[in-house]
Design a protein around this motif. Structure first.
Motif, PDB file in Angstrom:
ATOM      1  N   ALA A 131     -10.104  -4.533   3.894  1.00  0.00           N
ATOM      2  CA  ALA A 131      -9.008  -4.388   2.930  1.00  0.00           C
ATOM      3  C   ALA A 131      -7.672  -4.160   3.608  1.00  0.00           C
ATOM      4  O   ALA A 131      -6.625  -4.426   3.012  1.00  0.00           O
ATOM      5  N   ALA A 132      -7.675  -3.640   4.841  1.00  0.00           N
ATOM      6  CA  ALA A 132      -6.428  -3.291   5.522  1.00  0.00           C
ATOM      7  C   ALA A 132      -6.512  -3.635   6.997  1.00  0.00           C
ATOM      8  O   ALA A 132      -7.490  -3.299   7.668  1.00  0.00           O
ATOM      9  N   VAL A 133      -5.472  -4.297   7.494  1.00  0.00           N
ATOM     10  CA  VAL A 133      -5.358  -4.659   8.909  1.00  0.00           C
ATOM     11  C   VAL A 133      -4.086  -4.026   9.446  1.00  0.00           C
ATOM     12  O   VAL A 133      -3.027  -4.115   8.816  1.00  0.00           O
ATOM     13  N   VAL A 134      -4.181  -3.368  10.597  1.00  0.00           N
ATOM     14  CA  VAL A 134      -2.983  -2.901  11.298  1.00  0.00           C
ATOM     15  C   VAL A 134      -2.914  -3.674  12.613  1.00  0.00           C
ATOM     16  O   VAL A 134      -3.873  -3.675  13.389  1.00  0.00           O
ATOM     17  N   VAL A 135      -1.795  -4.342  12.840  1.00  0.00           N
ATOM     18  CA  VAL A 135      -1.666  -5.234  13.990  1.00  0.00           C
ATOM     19  C   VAL A 135      -0.435  -4.880  14.809  1.00  0.00           C
ATOM     20  O   VAL A 135       0.617  -4.525  14.264  1.00  0.00           O
ATOM     21  N   THR A 136      -0.571  -4.959  16.142  1.00  0.00           N
ATOM     22  CA  THR A 136       0.562  -4.767  17.050  1.00  0.00           C
ATOM     23  C   THR A 136       0.504  -5.812  18.143  1.00  0.00           C
ATOM     24  O   THR A 136      -0.573  -6.319  18.470  1.00  0.00           O
ATOM     25  N   ASP A 137       1.674  -6.137  18.707  1.00  0.00           N
ATOM     26  CA  ASP A 137       1.681  -6.968  19.906  1.00  0.00           C
ATOM     27  C   ASP A 137       2.058  -6.129  21.122  1.00  0.00           C
ATOM     28  O   ASP A 137       2.235  -6.662  22.216  1.00  0.00           O
ATOM     29  N   PRO A 175     -13.549   3.676   6.237  1.00  0.00           N
ATOM     30  CA  PRO A 175     -13.260   3.201   7.599  1.00  0.00           C
ATOM     31  C   PRO A 175     -13.729   1.788   7.873  1.00  0.00           C
ATOM     32  O   PRO A 175     -13.100   1.059   8.642  1.00  0.00           O
ATOM     33  N   GLU A 176     -14.842   1.366   7.244  1.00  0.00           N
ATOM     34  CA  GLU A 176     -15.330   0.018   7.507  1.00  0.00           C
ATOM     35  C   GLU A 176     -14.435  -1.051   6.893  1.00  0.00           C
ATOM     36  O   GLU A 176     -14.555  -2.236   7.210  1.00  0.00           O
ATOM     37  N   LYS A 177     -13.523  -0.662   6.009  1.00  0.00           N
ATOM     38  CA  LYS A 177     -12.592  -1.613   5.396  1.00  0.00           C
ATOM     39  C   LYS A 177     -11.304  -1.757   6.207  1.00  0.00           C
ATOM     40  O   LYS A 177     -10.375  -2.433   5.786  1.00  0.00           O
ATOM     41  N   CYS A 178     -11.244  -1.096   7.359  1.00  0.00           N
ATOM     42  CA  CYS A 178     -10.030  -1.081   8.187  1.00  0.00           C
ATOM     43  C   CYS A 178     -10.266  -1.838   9.491  1.00  0.00           C
ATOM     44  O   CYS A 178     -11.279  -1.635  10.160  1.00  0.00           O
ATOM     45  N   ASP A 191      -5.067 -10.616  -1.041  1.00  0.00           N
ATOM     46  CA  ASP A 191      -4.490  -9.294  -1.261  1.00  0.00           C
ATOM     47  C   ASP A 191      -4.817  -8.321  -0.131  1.00  0.00           C
ATOM     48  O   ASP A 191      -4.630  -7.117  -0.276  1.00  0.00           O
ATOM     49  N   THR A 192      -5.296  -8.852   1.001  1.00  0.00           N
ATOM     50  CA  THR A 192      -5.546  -7.998   2.165  1.00  0.00           C
ATOM     51  C   THR A 192      -4.218  -7.444   2.689  1.00  0.00           C
ATOM     52  O   THR A 192      -3.268  -8.194   2.918  1.00  0.00           O
ATOM     53  N   LEU A 193      -4.160  -6.146   2.885  1.00  0.00           N
ATOM     54  CA  LEU A 193      -2.941  -5.501   3.376  1.00  0.00           C
ATOM     55  C   LEU A 193      -2.836  -5.674   4.891  1.00  0.00           C
ATOM     56  O   LEU A 193      -3.780  -5.381   5.629  1.00  0.00           O
ATOM     57  N   ILE A 194      -1.681  -6.156   5.347  1.00  0.00           N
ATOM     58  CA  ILE A 194      -1.445  -6.344   6.788  1.00  0.00           C
ATOM     59  C   ILE A 194      -0.227  -5.514   7.178  1.00  0.00           C
ATOM     60  O   ILE A 194       0.893  -5.795   6.759  1.00  0.00           O
ATOM     61  N   GLN A 195      -0.449  -4.493   7.962  1.00  0.00           N
ATOM     62  CA  GLN A 195       0.627  -3.597   8.403  1.00  0.00           C
ATOM     63  C   GLN A 195       1.047  -3.949   9.825  1.00  0.00           C
ATOM     64  O   GLN A 195       0.232  -3.932  10.748  1.00  0.00           O
ATOM     65  N   PHE A 196       2.320  -4.275  10.008  1.00  0.00           N
ATOM     66  CA  PHE A 196       2.863  -4.560  11.340  1.00  0.00           C
ATOM     67  C   PHE A 196       3.295  -3.251  11.999  1.00  0.00           C
ATOM     68  O   PHE A 196       3.907  -2.397  11.363  1.00  0.00           O
ATOM     69  N   GLU A 197       2.995  -3.133  13.278  1.00  0.00           N
ATOM     70  CA  GLU A 197       3.218  -1.868  13.974  1.00  0.00           C
ATOM     71  C   GLU A 197       3.720  -2.102  15.396  1.00  0.00           C
ATOM     72  O   GLU A 197       3.117  -2.860  16.172  1.00  0.00           O
ATOM     73  N   ASP A 198       4.854  -1.478  15.721  1.00  0.00           N
ATOM     74  CA  ASP A 198       5.365  -1.439  17.093  1.00  0.00           C
ATOM     75  C   ASP A 198       5.618  -2.821  17.703  1.00  0.00           C
ATOM     76  O   ASP A 198       5.340  -3.051  18.882  1.00  0.00           O
ATOM     77  N   VAL A 206       0.633   4.936   0.362  1.00  0.00           N
ATOM     78  CA  VAL A 206       1.109   3.631  -0.090  1.00  0.00           C
ATOM     79  C   VAL A 206       0.006   2.588   0.076  1.00  0.00           C
ATOM     80  O   VAL A 206      -0.242   1.774  -0.818  1.00  0.00           O
ATOM     81  N   ALA A 207      -0.675   2.603   1.216  1.00  0.00           N
ATOM     82  CA  ALA A 207      -1.745   1.628   1.466  1.00  0.00           C
ATOM     83  C   ALA A 207      -2.860   1.761   0.433  1.00  0.00           C
ATOM     84  O   ALA A 207      -3.357   0.749  -0.091  1.00  0.00           O
ATOM     85  N   LEU A 208      -3.258   2.996   0.120  1.00  0.00           N
ATOM     86  CA  LEU A 208      -4.317   3.206  -0.868  1.00  0.00           C
ATOM     87  C   LEU A 208      -3.907   2.626  -2.217  1.00  0.00           C
ATOM     88  O   LEU A 208      -4.693   1.928  -2.881  1.00  0.00           O
ATOM     89  N   ALA A 209      -2.686   2.889  -2.626  1.00  0.00           N
ATOM     90  CA  ALA A 209      -2.197   2.382  -3.915  1.00  0.00           C
ATOM     91  C   ALA A 209      -2.154   0.858  -3.937  1.00  0.00           C
ATOM     92  O   ALA A 209      -2.565   0.220  -4.915  1.00  0.00           O
ATOM     93  N   VAL A 210      -1.657   0.260  -2.866  1.00  0.00           N
ATOM     94  CA  VAL A 210      -1.529  -1.196  -2.788  1.00  0.00           C
ATOM     95  C   VAL A 210      -2.904  -1.854  -2.844  1.00  0.00           C
ATOM     96  O   VAL A 210      -3.118  -2.847  -3.554  1.00  0.00           O
ATOM     97  N   ILE A 211      -3.856  -1.294  -2.093  1.00  0.00           N
ATOM     98  CA  ILE A 211      -5.209  -1.863  -2.064  1.00  0.00           C
ATOM     99  C   ILE A 211      -5.867  -1.769  -3.436  1.00  0.00           C
ATOM    100  O   ILE A 211      -6.462  -2.730  -3.928  1.00  0.00           O
ATOM    101  N   LEU A 212      -5.749  -0.616  -4.077  1.00  0.00           N
ATOM    102  CA  LEU A 212      -6.440  -0.400  -5.348  1.00  0.00           C
ATOM    103  C   LEU A 212      -5.836  -1.207  -6.496  1.00  0.00           C
ATOM    104  O   LEU A 212      -6.550  -1.598  -7.422  1.00  0.00           O
TER     105      LEU A 212
END
Length: 601
Positions: free
Chosen positions: A176-182, A215-218, A269-276, A493-499
């Motif tokens: 449900a949620a991806v956090v990605v960094t380069d 955790p398994e959804k992350c 609707d998978t949440l993708i969070q960009f980081e750093d 925010v992530a919980l609300a967006v996913i739900l």
């Protein structure tokens, strides 16, 4: 099937059937679908002990050990999770080095996920600085030296054309949620390449600990396009590509392919969070993807929301509305611009024009004050906050004395640039100066909490990005600095967006989150010097924030999950994951042909 295999198959099923008949007085049977997976594998339940998401350690009951084929693989004692948690907490207390604490905690996560989160959640105020800032920054710099087991997905520039197949290798099918960094701009530490993987892992730990997202959804992801860090390129233990960063079209193509592959694999609707990401790429990708995907950039939008929440809290103490503040930033990158833009939105909500709101915000970067006609070129993202020169300004202290801000916000990552003279000047100009030293990790903070309180005689309203301990002044007054940590924002925010099935995340969502966070501050918190609620309350704060954001996105037509839940508080709380082992027992006991659950006592 050969005769030998058939007779062995029959023998195993009869054996399973006999065991089930002996358990009928203890277990309640329910209709099912399959044949016993445990009876047909040589290892039986041992994989459960090796899988951190199903492992319970010595908390497996005697019945479980017998049924799952792990009797004798554990010491005979059956422990409660309470006892297990006490053991790990006692061991943690014996470790004084933060990096070693990080390694130990991550070791628990690798063996027993539920126990890890139990320990983390019970002492979140003490352990968040270990799994997140500031210690995670140190862990990233040492990532190749402390590496034990990969916790995420690594995608390199050489994988172009094959990103979808790499995502297929990730064992979870319902992400449900991806956090990605380069890895280009890790905290205030710069380019760490694939060593930046520690950041997505740490962020997603807080998705679960603070907001109860399973955790398994992350999924943590590190994009490796090389690094410009010469030290890493000379380090034999570096784990990424030994090449300079690829800044060609191939880099953009890889990110495009990654985004497309994520939604193809897990849903639109998978949440993708960009980081750093580096400043240039952070803004570019936010503009490029925000209307196409469910995505946000935490460094821009999450930081903005938590900083605005601090300002909204400060106005309670100062008795001055946000429209009457003048804000001077140290730094003019993605964090500063994100905060400034959200402050403008908050001012405009009160009826102020955009131009007037922007006029109240100034920025000072490594080249000096952001003004028209300066020799150094300004980025297009900065143009909204470029003003006419107010006079001869050579230093940040000059800027303070010339602009006379009510608040200074440090997001430069350049260290102690809120000097004693700067702090004293803020104290002279304002009865209650607002001083936010938000750069991470702690060594990069613009000033210490002690300096801020001492040099203003306890009058300042202080917040930092990394934690500082309580400060005691000479007259005995004690102040507890507020930590302006993004963890107050992005999990809720992530919980609300996913739900709620939000497809595109508006900046107004972060404005609502900021307002909600400030409402959690009590008069007692303000008296103690806090501008944010205690971290010990962060789980409840995150859940309540999720409820408010869910209400907001449904009211504004941003939600796509229907039917709309009438009782949104119950809806959100019903989804929150917990660390109780019993919560996954029904999934564990699944025999071929029969599924059964323990009778409740």
């Amino acid at each position: 099937m050969s005769c030998l295999k058939a007779s062995h198959h029959l023998w195993t099923c009869l054996r399973a059937s006999t065991m089930l008949s002996r358990l009928r007085t203890t277990w309640s049977l329910r209709p099912c679908v399959s044949v016993c997976r445990w009876a047909h594998t040589k290892e039986k339940g041992k994989p459960l002990m090796l899988n951190p998401r199903t492992n319970k350690g010595m908390a497996f009951s005697l019945e479980e050990r017998q049924i799952l084929g792990i009797h004798g693989l554990l010491p005979p004692k059956v422990e409660t999770q309470d006892t297990q948690a006490m053991r790990f907490q006692n061991n943690l207390k014996k470790i004084t080095d933060p990096l070693q604490k990080y390694v130990y905690l991550m070791g628990i996560q690798e063996r027993n996920v539920r126990l890890f989160y139990r320990v983390l959640m019970e002492d979140i105020e003490e352990l968040m600085p270990i799994v997140y800032t500031p210690t995670v920054g140190l862990a990233c710099t040492q990532y190749g030296h402390i590496f034990r087991r990969p916790k995420g997905l690594f995608i390199s520039i050489r994988d172009r054309g094959h990103v979808r197949s790499i995502l297929e290798n990730w064992p979870e099918t319902d992400v449900a949620a991806v956090v990605v960094t380069d890895g280009e701009r890790i905290l205030g530490l710069g380019d760490l390449g694939v060593y930046g993987m520690g950041i997505p892992v740490g962020k997603l730990c807080l998705y679960t600990a603070c907001a109860g997202i399973r955790p398994e959804k992350c999924l943590p992801v590190a994009i490796d396009v090389g690094t410009d860090n010469e030290t890493l390129l000379e380090d034999p233990l570096y784990m990424g590509l030994y090449q300079k960063r690829d800044r060609s079209q191939a880099y953009d193509d890889l990110i495009d392919e990654f985004m497309e592959a994520v939604v193809e694999r897990y849903g639109q609707d998978t949440l993708i969070q960009f980081e750093d990401f580096g400043n240039h790429n952070a803004f570019r990708f936010l503009r490029r993807y925000r209307e196409k995907y469910c995505t946000f950039n935490d460094d821009i939008q999450g930081t903005a929301a938590v900083a605005l929440a601090g300002l909204l809290a400060a106005q309670k103490a100062v008795g001055k509305p946000i429209t009457e503040h003048r804000v001077l930033f140290l730094g003019a990158g993605e964090a500063a611009l994100g905060i400034a833009s959200l402050i403008v939105m908050a001012m405009m909500e009160t009826g102020m024009s955009q131009a007037e709101a922007r006029s109240k915000i100034w920025m000072f970067d490594k080249h000096g004050l952001l003004v028209k006609g300066r020799p150094q070129e300004t980025d297009s993202n900065q143009e909204a906050f470029v003003h006419d020169s107010p006079g001869d300004v050579q230093s940040f202290l000059d800027a303070v004395n010339t602009i006379k801000p009510t608040a200074i916000i440090g997001v430069s990552g350049a260290g102690r640039l809120f000097t004693h003279d700067v702090i004293k000047s803020m104290g002279t100009l304002n009865e209650r100066p607002i001083i936010f030293a938000l750069s991470n990790p702690t060594t990069k903070a613009e000033c210490t909490a002690e300096d801020a309180y001492t040099l203003t005689d306890g009058r300042c309203l202080f917040a930092s990005g990394s934690p500082f301990g309580p400060v005691t002044l000479s007259d005995g007054r004690v102040f507890t600095p507020g930590q302006g940590n993004n963890a107050y924002i992005f999990p809720g925010v992530a919980l609300a967006v996913i739900l709620s099935g939000v497809r595109h995340i508006s900046d107004t969502v972060f404005l609502e989150a900021a307002k909600n966070l400030s409402e959690h501050l009590t008069d007692k918190d303000l008296e103690e010097g806090r501008l944010y609620p205690p971290l010990s309350n962060i789980r409840e704060v995150s859940i309540q924030m999720a409820v408010k954001v869910v209400e907001y996105v449904y009211a504004k037509g941003m939600a796509f999950r229907y039917p709309e839940p009438m009782d949104k508080d119950s809806f959100v709380r019903a989804t929150v994951w917990n660390t109780d082992y019993d919560s996954f027992l029904p999934e564990t006991y699944d025999w071929p042909g029969v599924s059964f659950t323990p009778k409740t006592k």
